[in-house]
Design a protein around this motif. Structure first.
Motif, PDB file in Angstrom:
ATOM      1  N   GLU A  40      16.049  40.625  12.329  1.00 27.10           N
ATOM      2  CA  GLU A  40      15.081  41.649  12.722  1.00 27.10           C
ATOM      3  C   GLU A  40      15.593  43.029  12.294  1.00 27.10           C
ATOM      4  OE1 GLU A  40      13.749  41.346  16.837  1.00 27.10           O
ATOM      5  OE2 GLU A  40      14.485  39.284  16.833  1.00 27.10           O
ATOM      6  N   PRO A  41      14.899  43.691  11.345  1.00 23.93           N
ATOM      7  CA  PRO A  41      15.389  44.969  10.826  1.00 23.93           C
ATOM      8  C   PRO A  41      15.640  46.036  11.891  1.00 23.93           C
ATOM      9  CG  PRO A  41      13.596  44.152   9.472  1.00 23.93           C
ATOM     10  CD  PRO A  41      13.672  43.258  10.667  1.00 23.93           C
ATOM     11  N   THR A  42      14.765  46.157  12.877  1.00 24.70           N
ATOM     12  CA  THR A  42      14.979  47.194  13.888  1.00 24.70           C
ATOM     13  C   THR A  42      16.191  46.880  14.767  1.00 24.70           C
ATOM     14  OG1 THR A  42      13.331  46.122  15.303  1.00 24.70           O
ATOM     15  CG2 THR A  42      12.589  48.002  14.015  1.00 24.70           C
ATOM     16  N   MET A  43      16.405  45.609  15.076  1.00 26.04           N
ATOM     17  CA  MET A  43      17.575  45.224  15.873  1.00 26.04           C
ATOM     18  C   MET A  43      18.859  45.408  15.050  1.00 26.04           C
ATOM     19  SD  MET A  43      16.324  44.628  18.763  1.00 26.04           S
ATOM     20  CE  MET A  43      17.531  43.798  19.751  1.00 26.04           C
ATOM     21  N   ARG A  44      18.781  45.108  13.771  1.00 24.16           N
ATOM     22  CA  ARG A  44      19.933  45.286  12.872  1.00 24.16           C
ATOM     23  C   ARG A  44      20.306  46.766  12.783  1.00 24.16           C
ATOM     24  NH1 ARG A  44      17.946  42.365   8.772  1.00 24.16           N
ATOM     25  NH2 ARG A  44      17.203  44.141   7.608  1.00 24.16           N
ATOM     26  N   GLU A  45      19.303  47.610  12.654  1.00 27.85           N
ATOM     27  CA  GLU A  45      19.518  49.052  12.572  1.00 27.85           C
ATOM     28  C   GLU A  45      20.123  49.597  13.869  1.00 27.85           C
ATOM     29  OE1 GLU A  45      16.412  52.603  12.027  1.00 27.85           O
ATOM     30  OE2 GLU A  45      16.183  51.004  10.537  1.00 27.85           O
ATOM     31  N   LEU A  46      19.585  49.154  14.995  1.00 30.86           N
ATOM     32  CA  LEU A  46      20.093  49.573  16.301  1.00 30.86           C
ATOM     33  C   LEU A  46      21.551  49.144  16.469  1.00 30.86           C
ATOM     34  CD1 LEU A  46      19.559  50.752  19.141  1.00 30.86           C
ATOM     35  CD2 LEU A  46      18.750  48.464  19.804  1.00 30.86           C
ATOM     36  N   LEU A  47      21.844  47.906  16.103  1.00 29.19           N
ATOM     37  CA  LEU A  47      23.203  47.390  16.218  1.00 29.19           C
ATOM     38  C   LEU A  47      24.155  48.163  15.309  1.00 29.19           C
ATOM     39  CD1 LEU A  47      25.051  45.351  17.519  1.00 29.19           C
ATOM     40  CD2 LEU A  47      24.294  43.651  15.849  1.00 29.19           C
ATOM     41  N   ARG A  48      23.721  48.446  14.088  1.00 27.12           N
ATOM     42  CA  ARG A  48      24.541  49.229  13.150  1.00 27.12           C
ATOM     43  C   ARG A  48      24.885  50.590  13.751  1.00 27.12           C
ATOM     44  NH1 ARG A  48      21.010  51.039   8.916  1.00 27.12           N
ATOM     45  NH2 ARG A  48      20.629  52.660  10.439  1.00 27.12           N
ATOM     46  N   ASP A  49      23.885  51.291  14.261  1.00 27.12           N
ATOM     47  CA  ASP A  49      24.113  52.620  14.827  1.00 27.12           C
ATOM     48  C   ASP A  49      25.069  52.564  16.013  1.00 27.12           C
ATOM     49  OD1 ASP A  49      22.381  53.562  12.881  1.00 27.12           O
ATOM     50  OD2 ASP A  49      20.694  53.836  14.265  1.00 27.12           O
ATOM     51  N   MET A  50      24.901  51.566  16.862  1.00 28.21           N
ATOM     52  CA  MET A  50      25.790  51.430  18.022  1.00 28.21           C
ATOM     53  C   MET A  50      27.217  51.085  17.603  1.00 28.21           C
ATOM     54  SD  MET A  50      23.499  49.514  20.864  1.00 28.21           S
ATOM     55  CE  MET A  50      22.100  50.322  21.632  1.00 28.21           C
ATOM     56  N   LEU A  51      27.360  50.269  16.583  1.00 32.39           N
ATOM     57  CA  LEU A  51      28.705  49.919  16.100  1.00 32.39           C
ATOM     58  C   LEU A  51      29.427  51.149  15.568  1.00 32.39           C
ATOM     59  CD1 LEU A  51      27.884  46.493  14.491  1.00 32.39           C
ATOM     60  CD2 LEU A  51      29.676  46.880  16.212  1.00 32.39           C
ATOM     61  N   TYR A  52      28.715  51.994  14.837  1.00 30.87           N
ATOM     62  CA  TYR A  52      29.345  53.231  14.362  1.00 30.87           C
ATOM     63  C   TYR A  52      29.763  54.110  15.540  1.00 30.87           C
ATOM     64  CZ  TYR A  52      28.407  52.443   9.398  1.00 30.87           C
ATOM     65  OH  TYR A  52      28.416  51.945   8.123  1.00 30.87           O
ATOM     66  N   LYS A  53      28.920  54.210  16.548  1.00 33.21           N
ATOM     67  CA  LYS A  53      29.261  55.003  17.730  1.00 33.21           C
ATOM     68  C   LYS A  53      30.457  54.411  18.470  1.00 33.21           C
ATOM     69  CE  LYS A  53      24.688  56.908  18.487  1.00 33.21           C
ATOM     70  NZ  LYS A  53      23.457  56.844  19.285  1.00 33.21           N
ATOM     71  N   ALA A  54      30.631  53.098  18.366  1.00 33.51           N
ATOM     72  CA  ALA A  54      31.715  52.416  19.066  1.00 33.51           C
ATOM     73  C   ALA A  54      33.023  52.423  18.276  1.00 33.51           C
ATOM     74  CB  ALA A  54      31.309  50.980  19.388  1.00 33.51           C
ATOM     75  N   GLY A  55      33.004  52.971  17.049  1.00 35.14           N
ATOM     76  CA  GLY A  55      34.244  53.086  16.293  1.00 35.14           C
ATOM     77  C   GLY A  55      34.304  52.359  14.973  1.00 35.14           C
ATOM     78  N   ALA A  56      33.274  51.601  14.616  1.00 31.80           N
ATOM     79  CA  ALA A  56      33.282  50.924  13.322  1.00 31.80           C
ATOM     80  C   ALA A  56      33.252  51.961  12.200  1.00 31.80           C
ATOM     81  CB  ALA A  56      32.084  49.986  13.194  1.00 31.80           C
ATOM     82  N   THR A  57      33.972  51.682  11.130  1.00 26.51           N
ATOM     83  CA  THR A  57      33.965  52.598   9.987  1.00 26.51           C
ATOM     84  C   THR A  57      33.099  52.079   8.847  1.00 26.51           C
ATOM     85  OG1 THR A  57      35.992  51.566   9.178  1.00 26.51           O
ATOM     86  CG2 THR A  57      36.232  53.559  10.501  1.00 26.51           C
ATOM     87  N   GLN A  58      32.826  50.769   8.849  1.00 32.74           N
ATOM     88  CA  GLN A  58      31.945  50.190   7.838  1.00 32.74           C
ATOM     89  C   GLN A  58      31.150  49.073   8.483  1.00 32.74           C
ATOM     90  OE1 GLN A  58      33.860  48.519   4.344  1.00 32.74           O
ATOM     91  NE2 GLN A  58      32.174  47.087   4.091  1.00 32.74           N
ATOM     92  N   VAL A  59      29.833  49.099   8.312  1.00 32.38           N
ATOM     93  CA  VAL A  59      28.964  48.037   8.807  1.00 32.38           C
ATOM     94  C   VAL A  59      28.149  47.529   7.622  1.00 32.38           C
ATOM     95  CG1 VAL A  59      27.104  47.405  10.386  1.00 32.38           C
ATOM     96  CG2 VAL A  59      28.837  49.073  11.113  1.00 32.38           C
ATOM     97  N   THR A  60      28.305  46.248   7.328  1.00 32.67           N
ATOM     98  CA  THR A  60      27.543  45.597   6.267  1.00 32.67           C
ATOM     99  C   THR A  60      26.458  44.783   6.935  1.00 32.67           C
ATOM    100  OG1 THR A  60      29.487  45.511   4.846  1.00 32.67           O
ATOM    101  CG2 THR A  60      27.677  44.005   4.306  1.00 32.67           C
ATOM    102  N   GLU A  61      25.226  44.929   6.457  1.00 29.94           N
ATOM    103  CA  GLU A  61      24.084  44.291   7.103  1.00 29.94           C
ATOM    104  C   GLU A  61      23.476  43.201   6.233  1.00 29.94           C
ATOM    105  OE1 GLU A  61      21.235  47.212   8.693  1.00 29.94           O
ATOM    106  OE2 GLU A  61      22.737  48.708   8.134  1.00 29.94           O
ATOM    107  N   CYS A  62      23.104  42.101   6.884  1.00 32.00           N
ATOM    108  CA  CYS A  62      22.400  41.003   6.227  1.00 32.00           C
ATOM    109  C   CYS A  62      21.249  40.551   7.107  1.00 32.00           C
ATOM    110  CB  CYS A  62      23.339  39.833   5.989  1.00 32.00           C
ATOM    111  SG  CYS A  62      24.528  40.116   4.665  1.00 32.00           S
ATOM    112  N   GLY A  63      20.158  40.143   6.487  1.00 29.74           N
ATOM    113  CA  GLY A  63      18.986  39.688   7.211  1.00 29.74           C
ATOM    114  C   GLY A  63      18.835  38.186   7.270  1.00 29.74           C
ATOM    115  N   ASP A  64      19.753  37.454   6.630  1.00 32.56           N
ATOM    116  CA  ASP A  64      19.672  35.994   6.674  1.00 32.56           C
ATOM    117  C   ASP A  64      21.053  35.383   6.440  1.00 32.56           C
ATOM    118  OD1 ASP A  64      20.130  35.935   3.822  1.00 32.56           O
ATOM    119  OD2 ASP A  64      17.977  36.165   3.493  1.00 32.56           O
TER     120      ASP A  64
END
Length: 137
Positions: free
Chosen positions: A12-36
């Protein structure tokens, strides 16, 4: 370690985007996203990730099978399953299959902080790298 790389496999693109943003706020320096699952497998083969966050329901597979594939390559891979299924049975199945965590949707910044903190505690990561982890949210 001066970075924290996370692979997110969520259809789900919106859930992926939300998770990415939260991971950056939590300290991640790189988030790679996949939809499948296919993208997730390809990215996992191409790069090293500290944390992998997998949705259970993917259009071309499921998080349990993908986790098994990743754990076959690296038994120590830190994998967190994400899903809307909050049943005790699903959580027990995930943990017994080797998941390092289980996050029920909708995501909250506190839950994502917990995922990152858990990884940091388990792997002795330099706390300076995640200096913003314990700030108020």
């Amino acid at each position: 370690m001066d970075d924290l790389r996370v692979l997110v496999v969520e259809d789900e693109p919106t859930m992926r985007e939300l998770l990415r943003d939260m991971l950056y706020k939590a300290g991640a320096t790189q988030v790679t996203e996949c939809g499948d699952a296919a993208c997730g497998k390809a990215q996992y083969a191409a790069e090293h990730f500290h944390i992998v966050m997998l949705d259970l329901g993917l259009p071309d597979g499921n998080g349990h099978d993908l986790m098994a594939d990743f754990k076959a390559v690296n038994a120590q891979q830190h994998v967190v399953l994400v899903t809307a299924d909050d049943s005790i049975e699903s959580i027990q199945k995930a943990i017994s299959a080797g998941a390092n965590g289980y996050v029920v949707k909708p995501y909250s910044l506190e839950k994502i902080h917990d995922v990152v903190n858990n990884y940091v505690m388990m792997h002795g990561t330099d706390m300076q790298m995640v200096k913003g982890l314990n700030r108020q949210h």
